[in-house]
Design a protein around this motif. Structure first.
Motif, PDB file in Angstrom:
ATOM      1  N   ALA A 177       0.891  -1.740   0.156  1.00 23.83           N
ATOM      2  CA  ALA A 177       0.344   0.143   0.320  1.00 23.83           C
ATOM      3  C   ALA A 177       0.816   1.061  -0.194  1.00 23.83           C
ATOM      4  O   ALA A 177       0.262   2.234  -0.517  1.00 23.83           O
ATOM      5  CB  ALA A 177      -0.640   0.119   0.685  1.00 23.83           C
ATOM      6  N   GLY A 178       2.374   0.952   0.564  1.00 22.28           N
ATOM      7  CA  GLY A 178       2.691   2.612   0.315  1.00 22.28           C
ATOM      8  C   GLY A 178       4.183   2.203   0.604  1.00 22.28           C
ATOM      9  O   GLY A 178       4.729   0.436   0.728  1.00 22.28           O
ATOM     10  N   LEU A 179       5.701   2.392   0.525  1.00 16.03           N
ATOM     11  CA  LEU A 179       7.052   2.784   0.232  1.00 16.03           C
ATOM     12  C   LEU A 179       7.620   3.718   1.056  1.00 16.03           C
ATOM     13  O   LEU A 179       7.434   4.803   0.486  1.00 16.03           O
ATOM     14  CB  LEU A 179       6.957   2.394  -0.936  1.00 16.03           C
ATOM     15  N   VAL A 180       8.977   3.200   1.738  1.00 14.40           N
ATOM     16  CA  VAL A 180       9.694   4.386   2.414  1.00 14.40           C
ATOM     17  C   VAL A 180      10.562   4.377   1.579  1.00 14.40           C
ATOM     18  O   VAL A 180      11.780   2.726   1.894  1.00 14.40           O
ATOM     19  CB  VAL A 180       9.673   4.320   3.182  1.00 14.40           C
ATOM     20  N   ILE A 181      11.300   5.296   1.040  1.00 15.57           N
ATOM     21  CA  ILE A 181      12.330   4.904   0.108  1.00 15.57           C
ATOM     22  C   ILE A 181      13.868   6.006   1.226  1.00 15.57           C
ATOM     23  O   ILE A 181      12.700   7.225   1.308  1.00 15.57           O
ATOM     24  CB  ILE A 181      12.025   6.332  -1.294  1.00 15.57           C
ATOM     25  N   PRO A 182      14.006   5.554   1.869  1.00 17.27           N
ATOM     26  CA  PRO A 182      15.190   6.291   2.393  1.00 17.27           C
ATOM     27  C   PRO A 182      16.815   6.944   2.314  1.00 17.27           C
ATOM     28  O   PRO A 182      16.499   6.690   1.135  1.00 17.27           O
ATOM     29  CB  PRO A 182      16.024   5.000   3.977  1.00 17.27           C
ATOM     30  N   GLY A 183      17.444   7.272   2.992  1.00 18.91           N
ATOM     31  CA  GLY A 183      17.860   7.820   2.923  1.00 18.91           C
ATOM     32  C   GLY A 183      19.595   7.903   2.420  1.00 18.91           C
ATOM     33  O   GLY A 183      19.254   5.656   2.812  1.00 18.91           O
ATOM     34  N   GLY A 184      20.163   7.909   1.848  1.00 21.58           N
ATOM     35  CA  GLY A 184      21.293   7.107   1.328  1.00 21.58           C
ATOM     36  C   GLY A 184      22.471   8.294   0.403  1.00 21.58           C
ATOM     37  O   GLY A 184      21.846   9.635  -0.064  1.00 21.58           O
TER      38      GLY A 184
END
Length: 235
Positions: free
Chosen positions: A52-59
């Motif tokens: 239902a959703g996605l987190v694209i984190p730092g990096g």
């Protein structure tokens, strides 16, 4: 979807993805919806289908861009993000931006979708990392309202968050800067105020949300609670 659970993914390539996983778990507990939400680490394009959703984190945004190019993950994400909730933090903001200044030689493959112009590392390199009090423009993120629970679990008190309900303690690590908001559809969620100027540091456009800072590195669950509510609406 094939499951009764609301599946929320965290892109587990690099960066502070474990911290996001933990914060989403805390947010689900805060919202009293642990039985409805399942957080999963995402490493393959095939995992996107049920989310239902996605987190694209730092990096490192260039490394992430190269990864997306090798297995067509990026192309799939471009169409997938049109109908799913996405939270991009730091490098995630860079990848979601439609316009980017300060690209490395050869450019970066952007997912796009957010009508903002962003500059890489514009807040400074690692040695220039800082913490600051941010102003929250959306009342849904205020500490005395944003954590109104779905069930009976008590919300966080202001003392557990920032000094005031409309403030947030932001952590900036090699952070990008939002140079401009390019369409009225983009809603500014938070600003960094300095020398009389308010700079946008968090934005939302429909189902896409992004921050210059790292909400996963604090104990304040407001951003992850806000995102989980977006995900549950998309499920």
């Amino acid at each position: 979807m094939a499951t009764d659970k609301v599946l929320v993914g965290v892109l587990a390539i690099q960066g502070a993805f474990i911290e996001h996983v933990k914060m989403l778990g805390r947010a689900a507990k805060q919202l009293d919806c642990e039985s409805r939400v399942q957080v999963v680490e995402v490493r393959e394009p095939s995992q996107l289908a049920e989310l239902a959703g996605l987190v694209i984190p730092g990096g490192e945004s260039t490394t992430m861009s190269l990864f997306f190019g090798k297995n067509l993950f990026g192309e799939l994400l471009k169409s997938w993000t049109e109908k799913r909730a996405v939270l991009g933090t730091c490098a995630g903001l860079i990848l979601l931006s439609n316009q980017l200044e300060g690209q490395k030689e050869g450019g970066q493959a952007l997912i796009g979708g957010l009508d903002v112009t962003t500059s890489r590392n514009s807040f400074g390199r690692q040695v220039d990392s800082f913490e600051a009090t941010l102003k929250l423009a959306d009342p849904a993120l205020h500490s005395n309202q944003s954590l109104t629970t779905i069930g009976s679990h008590a919300p966080l008190t202001t003392s557990q968050c920032a000094a005031k309900p409309d403030e947030y303690h932001g952590i900036f690590l090699r952070s990008p800067r939002i140079l401009s908001v390019d369409k009225p559809e983009v809603k500014v969620l938070a600003t960094l105020e300095s020398e009389g100027k308010a700079t946008p540091v968090a934005v939302r456009q429909n189902n896409l949300m992004a921050t210059c800072f790292h909400p996963e590195l604090t104990t304040d669950t407001r951003w992850h609670c806000y995102f989980l509510k977006m995900c549950m609406k998309m499920s």
